[in-house]
Design an enzyme around this catalytic site. Structure first.
Site, mmCIF file in Angstrom:
data_model
loop_
_atom_site.group_PDB
_atom_site.id
_atom_site.type_symbol
_atom_site.label_atom_id
_atom_site.label_comp_id
_atom_site.label_asym_id
_atom_site.label_seq_id
_atom_site.Cartn_x
_atom_site.Cartn_y
_atom_site.Cartn_z
ATOM 1 N N GLY A 108 41.388 37.469 44.526
ATOM 2 C CA GLY A 108 42.504 36.539 44.645
ATOM 3 C C GLY A 108 43.637 36.778 43.657
ATOM 4 O O GLY A 108 44.439 35.890 43.402
ATOM 5 N N ASP A 132 47.637 45.777 53.629
ATOM 6 C CA ASP A 132 46.511 45.859 52.695
ATOM 7 C C ASP A 132 45.414 46.783 53.205
ATOM 8 O O ASP A 132 44.896 47.629 52.483
ATOM 9 C CB ASP A 132 45.924 44.460 52.450
ATOM 10 C CG ASP A 132 46.950 43.509 51.883
ATOM 11 O OD1 ASP A 132 48.043 43.975 51.500
ATOM 12 O OD2 ASP A 132 46.659 42.298 51.822
HETATM 13 P P1 ADP Z 1 42.352 38.948 47.655
HETATM 14 O O1 ADP Z 1 43.791 38.689 47.400
HETATM 15 O O2 ADP Z 1 41.667 39.509 46.449
HETATM 16 O O3 ADP Z 1 42.122 39.743 48.893
HETATM 17 P P2 ADP Z 1 41.086 36.937 49.241
HETATM 18 O O4 ADP Z 1 40.934 35.469 49.055
HETATM 19 O O5 ADP Z 1 41.803 37.431 50.422
HETATM 20 O O6 ADP Z 1 41.717 37.510 47.889
HETATM 21 O O7 ADP Z 1 39.652 37.605 49.293
HETATM 22 C C1 ADP Z 1 38.671 37.275 48.342
HETATM 23 C C2 ADP Z 1 37.338 37.067 49.044
HETATM 24 O O8 ADP Z 1 36.801 38.364 49.414
HETATM 25 C C3 ADP Z 1 36.300 36.471 48.142
HETATM 26 O O9 ADP Z 1 36.363 35.061 48.185
HETATM 27 C C4 ADP Z 1 35.003 36.992 48.749
HETATM 28 O O10 ADP Z 1 34.634 36.247 49.884
HETATM 29 C C5 ADP Z 1 35.413 38.391 49.205
HETATM 30 N N1 ADP Z 1 35.127 39.368 48.128
HETATM 31 C C6 ADP Z 1 36.022 40.131 47.462
HETATM 32 N N2 ADP Z 1 35.435 40.899 46.536
HETATM 33 C C7 ADP Z 1 34.119 40.619 46.605
HETATM 34 C C8 ADP Z 1 32.968 41.066 45.880
HETATM 35 N N3 ADP Z 1 33.061 41.959 44.885
HETATM 36 N N4 ADP Z 1 31.769 40.564 46.237
HETATM 37 C C9 ADP Z 1 31.670 39.657 47.226
HETATM 38 N N5 ADP Z 1 32.699 39.188 47.924
HETATM 39 C C10 ADP Z 1 33.924 39.649 47.629
#
Ligand code: ADP
Ligand code: MG
Length: 378
Positions: free
Chosen positions: A118, A169
């Site tokens: 995030g 992305d």
């Molecule tokens: P971002 O801007 O980083 O993409 P998002 O809210 O779109 O933020 O995505 C984040 C979500 O992706 C997390 O809430 C989780 O569900 C998943 N996620 C990302 N990295 C991981 C990780 N290392 N392990 C598990 N889930 C992950």
């Protein structure tokens, strides 16, 4: 991270699998250009999601997320969708692959990552792209083309995660290449690689950790302004507009719409200017364009916020080469191109001043432009 995943996989499933990884991304320049048919200019970074995967001979997917310390099991039919958000990304990628006529069978997997969640580096696209690439390699003999892999990730966000995102992305995560940024034409979807190896500079993000709620409505308003100006000009999108054309209709649009369009037209040109500069290895021009983008986003497009403007001011004071808001605005990170010799002072000053003013330090995220989705040698 590799060894950690391998240990865990062996412990849980008693076998070995194949390792895959895909990256988070930055966007050097080209903001709010996607819905105006313009260019974006992302690159994959040295922060990624890695997964070990092995076919398990069942019709179930069994997943362990090391970072969530959580296990989940699901089937491959539409009604098998898991509740856990993190697992829905993987389920979605399986489903979207199947929808496109691809093969997916049951598999075991352990995965982990170091893309900050995030923070605007697109950890979700890294996750989707890692599995989309892996399923293509394991079950489909790499027959699904790379752009389709990116679309599998994008459709996963749309259909399984409730995020109505564009293609940048996932595109960056799938197509990323070490020492290269990619200019993606959001109208034709053509892309081109440009060299990016800023010797003597560092690329660093400062995460303000500010998250503004209700950004949907200002975002939609910006889009509407752009659409109104395009309609007045009689063009499909502002991609086809120039400053001269805009000057000719100045009294036919509101001052606000005029400024929104002025930013978009300038931003399209700045991406092209940055590409030219990179071919000459001219990172000073790149930096100047980044500052111009920040000013445009802040004053004309009005999507900045106090904290991001403050980080930008500090960057200028510290002699940083280029700095701007990264992403749609209203919070998140600035991206900064900094000469090696100015780096330590910049980071120390930004931490101290930001903390004094806002009560917390910005998170410092150093990035290097790296490869996107790939198989990891065991
Ligand atoms: P971002 O801007 O980083 O993409 P998002 O809210 O779109 O933020 O995505 C984040 C979500 O992706 C997390 O809430 C989780 O569900 C998943 N996620 C990302 N990295 C991981 C990780 N290392 N392990 C598990 N889930 C992950
Ligand atoms: Mg995301």
């Amino acid at each position: 991270m590799k060894e950690k995943i391998q240990d865990q996989f062996k412990k849980r499933f008693g076998t070995d699998g194949v390792l895959y990884a895909s990256a988070g991304r930055i966007n050097l320049i080209g903001e709010h250009t996607d819905y105006n048919g313009g260019f974006v200019f992302p690159g994959a970074i040295d922060k990624y999601i890695m997964a070990e995967i092995n076919i398990n001979g069942t019709d179930k997917v069994r997943v362990y997320s090391m970072d969530m310390d959580a296990y989940c099991e699901f089937g491959l039919n539409e009604e098998d969708a898991p509740q856990e958000q993190w697992a829905r990304y993987i389920f979605g990628v399986c489903r979207e692959t199947i929808k496109r006529g691809g093969v997916v069978k049951g598999f075991d997997t352990v995965f982990a990552g170091n893309v900050p969640l995030g923070a605007g580096l697109s950890s979700s696209a890294a996750l989707e792209s890692c599995f989309a690439f892996a399923l293509n390699d394991m079950f489909n003999g790499n027959k699904i083309d790379k752009f389709e892999l990116a679309k599998i990730g994008q459709s996963t966000e749309h259909n399984y995660c409730g995020v109505n995102c564009g293609i940048m992305d996932q595109f960056a995560s799938v197509f990323g290449k070490k020492d290269c940024l990619m200019r993606l034409d959001c109208r034709s979807l053509e892309h081109e690689y440009f060299p990016f190896h800023p010797d003597g500079y560092k690329l660093v993000l400062l995460n303000s950790k500010v998250k503004h709620e209700l950004v949907d409505s200002p975002y939609n308003k910006r889009r509407e302004s752009c659409e109104r100006v395009a309609a007045t000009l009689g063009v499909e999108t502002l991609r086809d507009a120039s400053y001269t054309m805009l000057a000719d209709i100045r009294d036919k649009v509101s001052d606000e719409d005029y400024r929104r369009a002025r930013f978009v037209i300038g931003e399209k040109q700045r991406v092209l200017d940055v590409c030219d500069a990179l071919e000459r290895g001219d990172y000073e021009t790149v930096g100047r364009c980044m500052f111009e983008t920040h000013d445009g986003l802040s004053r004309d497009y009005e999507v900045s916020c106090e904290e991001l403007d403050y980080l930008n001011d500090v960057a200028r004071e510290c002699g940083v080469t280029g700095s701007r808001i990264m992403g749609g605005g209203f919070g998140g990170c600035t991206i900064n191109l900094v000469k090696d010799e100015r780096y330590d002072n910049f980071i120390a000053t930004a931490k101290e001043k930001f903390n004094a003013k806002y009560g917390h330090e910005p998170e410092v995220i150093n990035v290097i432009i790296s490869d996107g989705a790939h198989k990891v040698e065991g």
